[in-house]
Design an enzyme around this catalytic site. Structure first.
Site, PDB file in Angstrom:
ATOM      1  N   ALA A  61       0.850  -1.202   0.000  1.00 28.95           N
ATOM      2  CA  ALA A  61       0.000   0.000   0.000  1.00 28.95           C
ATOM      3  C   ALA A  61       0.880   1.245   0.000  1.00 28.95           C
ATOM      4  CB  ALA A  61      -0.877  -0.022   1.236  1.00 28.95           C
ATOM      5  N   GLU A 125       4.154  -4.294   7.767  1.00 28.84           N
ATOM      6  CA  GLU A 125       3.260  -3.252   8.304  1.00 28.84           C
ATOM      7  C   GLU A 125       3.578  -2.909   9.760  1.00 28.84           C
ATOM      8  OE1 GLU A 125       2.369  -5.690   6.370  1.00 28.84           O
ATOM      9  OE2 GLU A 125       0.949  -4.969   4.866  1.00 28.84           O
TER      10      GLU A 125
END
Ligand code: NAI
Length: 727
Positions: A61, A125
Site C-alpha cells: 500500500a 506493516e
C-alpha cells in the site's frame, strides 16, 4: 491486460503498474479490480497471471494513503483480493523482486505463487505501527501455520525466495523469466479444482503444543514491544485465525487495524519515516543546499585514532569499499586498533557471505595501518577520532593542514567541541567539518554532520554522500556545544540527577523511561558508556574538579542548580560497567548484568541528609514530564537558533542516535502529540517550583507556538524562518 493463447488455454497477464515500486494507490487498485473483472467475464481467458511492471511485483500500500482523503474513495485492497481469490479461473502471482505488505496480500489472494530466486516477500506493516489489514493475518497462518506466520507478521522481516519456498509461502522458484514460468503454470493448472487453493477456506495447520507456542510468542512480543502497540495487535490478529472462522477473523483484523490507525503510533512512525528520508535534502541558512552542491568522490580516506570510535569508523569505510589509511600514535594502540578492526570486519564478512555477498578485507590497498603521518599525503578525506581534548585536536589539524593535499577534507569526530576553533588552526577552514558518529560506529546509523562558519557546501555534500555509502543517516546541523544530540542531553541528564536527589532512584527512573519505550534507561546507558566520559568534559568546563571532593559538595554552581552526584561516583572510581560499579553494581569489571546496589541507596540517603533534602515520593508522570519536556524544551531552543533546520532533524537524531522509541516519533513530534500547551503548562509548573533550574524555563519559541494555536510540526520551520528574517 495482455493475453497469451497457447493451445486451448488463453492466459491473461495483468500487470500492476505504478512506478517505481508498484505501490497500491487508489488508481492502481481500481485498475487491478477492473482487469480482474474483465478476465473473469472474458470466456476466452482460462487462467490469469498477476505480475508487476518493470520487474517488481509490488511494495504494498502507498503509506501516504493512510492519511490521505483518498482513503475510502476507491475499492479497498481487501475487496480486490477477495475478488481475486473467489475467481473461478486460476490466478497465479508471478513475484519478481519484491512482494511486500499489500503486495504479498495480493499474492496470498492468488491461487498459486511463483517467485524469482532473488525476490523477497514480507508483511512489514508492523514497522509502520500497523498490521496487514487486507487479510494477511488470516491467510498467512492458514498457509504456513501460526508459529511461522507470527514470526513474520510481528517482526515485519523480509523473507528471501528460498526460505519462502521452504515455508510454503510460494509454490515454485525460478531462475529465469518468472512471468513466462507463471504462464506455463497457469496453463498447467487451468481446469483443476480451485477449492483447496483458496486460503480463505483452508483449515489452519494445528500443532499438539499450540497453546505453549502461543504463550511463548506472546511473552517474546511483549518483551520487545515496550509500549509499541503494533506487535501485540499483530499477535492478536494472528491468534484470531486460530479460533475464528475466516470471515470473523477478517472482522477482528479490521477492528485491530483501525485501532492502530487511530492510536497515534502509526502516525508517529510514518512521520519518522518521512523525516528520515528528508534529511538528504539539507539546506543551510545561507540558502546553499543539496541541490546546489555536488559531492566530490572519495577514492581514499584516513582515520586518526583507533580507539572506541576510530576502529568502528574504519570498519564502516572498508564495508563501503573505501580504501582507508588507519593511523595511531604508538605501536601498542595501533596493534590493538588493528585487532579490533579485523574482528569487526571478520564478523561482517561472515554476515555478508550468508547473503551471497563478498567482502575481501585482504584486497591490496584497501586497508593500511600506520604510525606515519606522511601516509596521509594523498588521501581525499581524513576523519580525526582522537581524545576529546581541544589542544590535542588542534595539534592534529595543524599537522593535517600542512601534510594533506589542499583539496582534502578534514573531519573531526568530536562529541561537542567547537568546529570553528578547530578549523581556525588550518589554512583551509572551508574544508573542515564535524562528523559526529555514534558508538559503536560500525553499527550505529546516525551521523551528525556539523558545519562551521566557513565550511563549504561541497564539504557538506561530500560528507553526506560518504555517510550514505557507509550506511549512515546523515543529519546536517549547526555548530554549538554538543550540537543537537548531546546538547539536548544536558537538561535531560540534569533532571535525572535532580530527581534522585529529591527522592527517586536510578531503578525507578530507568523503569519509567523503559516503559515509555527506550530500550535502556538513562542510568543503565550511563553505566554502559562510562560515567568518566561526561566527568572529563565537565572538568574541562570547570564545573567540577579541583575543589572536590568535599564532604558535602555544593548543589549549585554560579547560582544554578548542579548535581555533583555523578562526579562523586567518578571520584569513588565508579565509572560504570568498566569498573564493575556505577549507578548499579556488576559481578566484575566489564560485567554486563546490572544489579541494584544497596551501597548506592545508603549513599543517596546520606547525601540527602547532609543537604537537608526532604525526600518525597516522585511519580512516574513527574519523571517522564521533567526528563522528556526539558529535553524537548532544549530542542525548541536549538530550533529557534537555527542549529537544527527543522524539528524533523532533531527527531531523526534522537531516534537513530539516542534510542528514542521510533513509535513516539522523536521528542519534538512527541511534544506536539502531547499538546504544546500541555508541555508549556507543565514546564511552567516545574520551573516555578525550581527557580534555580533555568533549563525548565519554557523556551520563547514554544510559548509563541502555543500563542499561535499550536500548529503541527510541519509548520514550525516556516514560522522560525519568518521570525528570524524579521530580526
Ligand atoms: P578513545 O580514547 O577510545 O580513543 C582515542 C584514540 O586516539 C586512542 O587510541 C589514542 O591512542 C588515539 N590518539 C590520541 N592522540 C593521537 C595522536 N596524536 N595521533 C594518533 N592517535 C592518537 O576515544 P574515543 O571514545 O574513540 O573518542 C574519540 C573521539 O570521538 C572523541 O573526540 C570523542 O569525544 C568522540 N566520540 C566518542 C564517542 C564514544 O562513545 N566514545 C561517541 C561519539 C564521539
Amino acid at each position: 491486460m495482455a493475453q497469451y493463447a497457447r493451445g486451448a488455454a488463453a492466459v491473461a497477464v495483468i500487470r500492476i503498474c505504478n512506478p517505481p515500486l508498484n505501490t497500491l494507490s487508489v488508481k492502481t487498485l481500481l485498475a487491478l479490480q477492473q482487469e480482474v473483472k474483465h478476465a473473469n467475464i472474458d470466456p476466452t481467458v482460462k487462467a490469469v497471471v498477476i505480475c508487476g511492471a518493470n520487474g517488481k511485483f509490488s511494495a504494498g500500500a502507498d503509506i501516504k494513503l493512510f492519511s490521505s482523503p483518498d482513503l475510502g474513495n476507491g475499492p479497498s485492497l481487501a475487496s480486490v483480493i477477495d475478488l481475486i481469490e473467489k475467481s473461478d479461473k486460476p490466478m497465479v502471482a508471478a513475484i519478481e523482486s519484491l512482494a511486500l505488505g499489500g503486495g504479498l496480500e495480493v499474492a496470498l489472494g492468488c491461487h498459486y505463487r511463483i517467485a524469482h530466486m532473488q525476490a523477497r516477500v514480507g508483511l512489514p506493516e508492523v514497522t509502520l505501527g500497523l498490521l496487514p489489514g487486507a487479510g494477511g493475518t488470516q491467510r498467512l497462518p492458514r498457509l504456513i501455520g501460526v508459529p511461522a506466520a507470527l514470526e513474520i507478521i510481528t517482526t515485519g522481516k523480509h523473507i528471501r525466495a528460498a526460505e519462502a519456498l521452504k515455508l510454503g509461502i510460494i509454490d515454485e522458484i525460478v531462475e529465469e523469466n518468472t512471468v513466462e514460468a507463471a504462464i506455463h503454470l497457469a496453463e498447467r493448472v487451468s481446469g483443476q479444482p480451485l477449492g483447496p487453493r483458496r486460503l480463505c477456506s483452508k483449515q489452519i495447520p494445528r500443532l499438539p503444543n499450540m497453546e505453549a507456542i502461543i504463550e511463548e510468542a506472546l511473552v517474546k512480543v511483549k518483551k520487545q514491544a515496550r509500549g509499541f502497540l503494533a506487535p501485540e495487535m499483530c499477535f492478536q490478529a494472528v491468534e484470531a485465525s486460530l479460533h475464528l472462522p475466516f470471515e470473523e477473523g477478517i472482522r477482528k483484523e479490521r477492528e485491530l487495524f483501525l485501532f492502530l490507525l487511530s492510536s497515534g503510533q502509526a502516525t508517529a512512525l510514518q512521520y519518522a519515516f518521512f523525516a528520515q528520508r528528508n534529511m538528504e535534502k539539507w539546506t543551510l541558512p545561507s540558502g546553499a543546499s543539496w541541490k546546489t552542491a555536488a559531492p566530490r568522490p572519495i577514492q581514499r580516506a584516513a582515520v586518526i585514532g583507533l580507539g572506541t570510535m576510530g576502529r568502528g569508523i574504519v570498519a564502516s569505510l572498508v564495508k563501503a569499499k573505501v580504501p582507508v589509511v588507519a593511523l595511531e600514535q604508538d605501536k601498542n594502540h595501533l596493534e590493538q586498533g588493528r585487532g579490533a578492526v579485523m574482528a569487526f570486519l571478520g564478523g561482517e564478512a561472515l554476515r555478508m557471505q550468508q547473503n551471497n555477498q563478498m567482502l575481501d578485507v585482504q584486497k591490496p590497498g584497501l586497508l593500511h595501518f600506520t604510525l606515519d603521518f606522511s601516509s596521509l599525503r594523498d588521501v581525499d578525506l581524513v576523519i580525526e577520532a582522537v581524545f576529546e581534548d581541544m589542544a590535542v585536536k588542534k595539534e592534529i589539524f595543524h599537522k593535517l593542514s600542512t601534510i594533506c593535499k589542499p583539496e582534502a577534507f578534514l573531519c573531526t569526530n568530536t562529541s561537542c567541541l567547537d568546529i570553528n576553533e578547530i578549523a581556525a588552526i588550518t589554512r583551509r577552514p572551508h574544508q573542515v567539518i564535524g562528523t559526529h558518529f555514534f558508538a559503536p560506529a560500525h553499527i550505529m546509523k546516525l551521523l551528525e554532520v556539523i558545519y562551521g562558519q566557513h565550511t563549504s557546501p561541497t564539504a557538506i555534500a561530500t560528507v553526506m554522500s560518504l555517510g550514505k555509502a557507509m550506511g549512515k543517516i546523515g543529519v546536517v546541523v549547526g555548530n554549538c556545544f554538543g550540537f543537537v544530540g548531546n546538547r539536548m542531553l544536558i537538561p535531560y541528564r540534569d533532571q535525572m540527577n535532580f530527581l534522585i536527589e529529591e527522592g527517586s532512584t536510578p531503578e525507578e527512573i530507568d523503569k519509567a523511561l523503559e516503559e515509555f519505550g527506550f530500550k535502556m534507561g538513562p542510568f543503565l546507558v550511563s553505566d554502559l558508556s562510562g560515567l568518566d566520559v561526561g566527568w572529563r568534559i565537565r572538568k574541562e568546563q570547570g564545573l567540577t574538579g579541583a575543589r572536590l571532593p568535599l564532604s558535602t559538595p555544593p548543589r549549585h554552581r554560579n547560582g544554578i542548580r548542579y548535581s555533583p552526584l555523578p562526579d562523586i561516583l567518578c571520584e569513588k572510581g565508579r565509572y560504570g560497567q568498566k569498573t564493575g560499579k556505577g549507578w548499579y553494581q556488576y559481578d566484575k569489571p566489564g560485567g554486563r548484568v546490572p544489579k541494584s546496589d544497596p551501597w548506592l541507596h545508603y549513599f543517596l540517603s546520606d547525601y540527602r541528609n547532609a543537604h537537608n533534602i526532604m525526600t518525597r515520593t516522585i511519580t512516574q508522570d513527574e519523571i517522564l514530564e521533567r526528563c522528556l519536556y526539558s529535553l524537548a524544551n532544549e530542542g525548541f531552543q536549538i530550533l529557534s537558533e537555527g542549529i537544527a533546520s527543522c524539528p524533523e532533524a532533531i527527531d531523526t537524531v534522537y531516534i537513530n542516535g539516542y534510542g528514542w522509541p521510533r513509535h513516539r516519533g522523536g521528542p519534538m513530534f512527541y511534544a506536539s502529540q502531547v499538546g504544546l500547551s500541555t508541555v508549556l503548562a507543565k514546564l511552567q509548573k516545574y520551573a516555578e517550583a525550581n527557580p534555580d533550574i533555568p533549563s525548565l524555563q519554557p523556551c520563547p519559541l514554544l510559548q509563541k507556538l502555543v500563542a499561535l494555536g499550536s500548529p503541527p510540526v510541519s509548520k514550525w520551520s516556516s514560522f522560525v524562518e519568518s521570525q528570524n528574517s524579521k530580526l
